[in-house]
Design a protein around this motif. Structure first.
Motif, PDB file in Angstrom:
ATOM      1  N   ALA A   9       0.839  -1.202   0.000  1.00 24.72           N
ATOM      2  CA  ALA A   9       0.000   0.000   0.000  1.00 24.72           C
ATOM      3  C   ALA A   9       0.874   1.252   0.000  1.00 24.72           C
ATOM      4  O   ALA A   9       0.604   2.209  -0.734  1.00 24.72           O
ATOM      5  CB  ALA A   9      -0.927   0.001   1.213  1.00 24.72           C
ATOM      6  N   TYR A  10       1.922   1.240   0.799  1.00 24.33           N
ATOM      7  CA  TYR A  10       2.822   2.399   0.862  1.00 24.33           C
ATOM      8  C   TYR A  10       3.500   2.624  -0.479  1.00 24.33           C
ATOM      9  O   TYR A  10       3.692   3.759  -0.908  1.00 24.33           O
ATOM     10  CB  TYR A  10       3.860   2.184   1.965  1.00 24.33           C
ATOM     11  N   SER A  11       3.847   1.541  -1.187  1.00 27.67           N
ATOM     12  CA  SER A  11       4.507   1.676  -2.489  1.00 27.67           C
ATOM     13  C   SER A  11       3.582   2.315  -3.528  1.00 27.67           C
ATOM     14  O   SER A  11       4.063   2.918  -4.491  1.00 27.67           O
ATOM     15  CB  SER A  11       5.012   0.323  -2.983  1.00 27.67           C
ATOM     16  N   LEU A  12       2.271   2.198  -3.332  1.00 24.13           N
ATOM     17  CA  LEU A  12       1.341   2.848  -4.259  1.00 24.13           C
ATOM     18  C   LEU A  12       1.453   4.370  -4.188  1.00 24.13           C
ATOM     19  O   LEU A  12       1.144   5.063  -5.157  1.00 24.13           O
ATOM     20  CB  LEU A  12      -0.099   2.425  -3.955  1.00 24.13           C
ATOM     21  N   THR A  17      -1.004   7.260  -5.848  1.00 25.27           N
ATOM     22  CA  THR A  17      -2.226   6.941  -5.119  1.00 25.27           C
ATOM     23  C   THR A  17      -2.229   7.646  -3.770  1.00 25.27           C
ATOM     24  O   THR A  17      -1.213   7.669  -3.081  1.00 25.27           O
ATOM     25  CB  THR A  17      -2.325   5.418  -4.890  1.00 25.27           C
ATOM     26  N   HIS A  18      -3.369   8.207  -3.395  1.00 28.03           N
ATOM     27  CA  HIS A  18      -3.526   8.737  -2.041  1.00 28.03           C
ATOM     28  C   HIS A  18      -3.883   7.559  -1.148  1.00 28.03           C
ATOM     29  O   HIS A  18      -4.884   6.886  -1.373  1.00 28.03           O
ATOM     30  CB  HIS A  18      -4.626   9.798  -1.986  1.00 28.03           C
ATOM     31  N   VAL A  19      -3.058   7.302  -0.139  1.00 29.09           N
ATOM     32  CA  VAL A  19      -3.237   6.146   0.732  1.00 29.09           C
ATOM     33  C   VAL A  19      -3.409   6.629   2.166  1.00 29.09           C
ATOM     34  O   VAL A  19      -2.548   7.328   2.696  1.00 29.09           O
ATOM     35  CB  VAL A  19      -2.023   5.187   0.636  1.00 29.09           C
ATOM     36  N   GLY A  20      -4.515   6.241   2.806  1.00 32.13           N
ATOM     37  CA  GLY A  20      -4.765   6.582   4.196  1.00 32.13           C
ATOM     38  C   GLY A  20      -3.970   5.694   5.143  1.00 32.13           C
ATOM     39  O   GLY A  20      -3.194   4.831   4.724  1.00 32.13           O
ATOM     40  N   ASP A  21      -4.170   5.879   6.439  1.00 31.86           N
ATOM     41  CA  ASP A  21      -3.468   5.104   7.464  1.00 31.86           C
ATOM     42  C   ASP A  21      -3.964   3.663   7.508  1.00 31.86           C
ATOM     43  O   ASP A  21      -5.140   3.387   7.304  1.00 31.86           O
ATOM     44  CB  ASP A  21      -3.674   5.732   8.844  1.00 31.86           C
ATOM     45  N   ARG A  42      -7.740   2.470   6.887  1.00 35.60           N
ATOM     46  CA  ARG A  42      -8.056   1.073   7.198  1.00 35.60           C
ATOM     47  C   ARG A  42      -8.790   0.328   6.078  1.00 35.60           C
ATOM     48  O   ARG A  42      -9.699  -0.463   6.314  1.00 35.60           O
ATOM     49  CB  ARG A  42      -8.831   0.965   8.497  1.00 35.60           C
ATOM     50  N   VAL A  43      -8.392   0.594   4.840  1.00 37.55           N
ATOM     51  CA  VAL A  43      -8.929  -0.132   3.687  1.00 37.55           C
ATOM     52  C   VAL A  43      -8.136  -1.426   3.536  1.00 37.55           C
ATOM     53  O   VAL A  43      -6.914  -1.444   3.691  1.00 37.55           O
ATOM     54  CB  VAL A  43      -8.816   0.719   2.402  1.00 37.55           C
ATOM     55  N   HIS A  61     -12.664   6.658  -5.346  1.00 31.91           N
ATOM     56  CA  HIS A  61     -12.399   6.825  -3.923  1.00 31.91           C
ATOM     57  C   HIS A  61     -13.007   5.638  -3.182  1.00 31.91           C
ATOM     58  O   HIS A  61     -14.219   5.448  -3.203  1.00 31.91           O
ATOM     59  CB  HIS A  61     -13.017   8.132  -3.427  1.00 31.91           C
ATOM     60  N   ILE A  62     -12.146   4.868  -2.550  1.00 33.03           N
ATOM     61  CA  ILE A  62     -12.600   3.767  -1.703  1.00 33.03           C
ATOM     62  C   ILE A  62     -12.509   4.288  -0.283  1.00 33.03           C
ATOM     63  O   ILE A  62     -11.416   4.579   0.212  1.00 33.03           O
ATOM     64  CB  ILE A  62     -11.748   2.504  -1.922  1.00 33.03           C
ATOM     65  N   GLY A  63     -13.653   4.456   0.365  1.00 36.92           N
ATOM     66  CA  GLY A  63     -13.754   5.151   1.644  1.00 36.92           C
ATOM     67  C   GLY A  63     -13.164   4.409   2.831  1.00 36.92           C
ATOM     68  O   GLY A  63     -12.758   3.246   2.737  1.00 36.92           O
TER      69      GLY A  63
END
Length: 75
Positions: A9-12, A17-21, A42-43, A61-63
């Motif tokens: 996820a971090y590599s995205l 990509t905007h990646v949440g916590d 938390r996706v 956007h995946i919430g």
């Protein structure tokens, strides 16, 4: 397994990509136009997920607190 999913996820982020916590992405996920994807907090995305964004100006956007199961497709 959890650590590898978080690293994926971090590599995205490096692909735009905007990646949440606390986002987790499993192996064998295919994302076309990752710069048009936003993942909330938390996706969880399981393996064999295919995300195809067809236009550069579109945004998917995946919430927060979402779960995408194995084999799902977003087209």
């Amino acid at each position: 397994v959890l650590i590898l999913g978080r690293l994926r996820a971090y590599s995205l982020k490096f692909r735009g990509t905007h990646v949440g916590d606390k986002v987790t992405v499993a192996r064998h996920c295919s994302i076309l136009r990752p710069w048009a994807l936003k993942l909330g907090e938390r996706v969880t995305i399981e393996s064999d997920v295919y995300i195809k964004i067809v236009r550069d100006d579109a945004i998917l956007h995946i919430g927060d607190y979402s779960f995408v199961g194995r084999g799902c497709e977003f087209d």
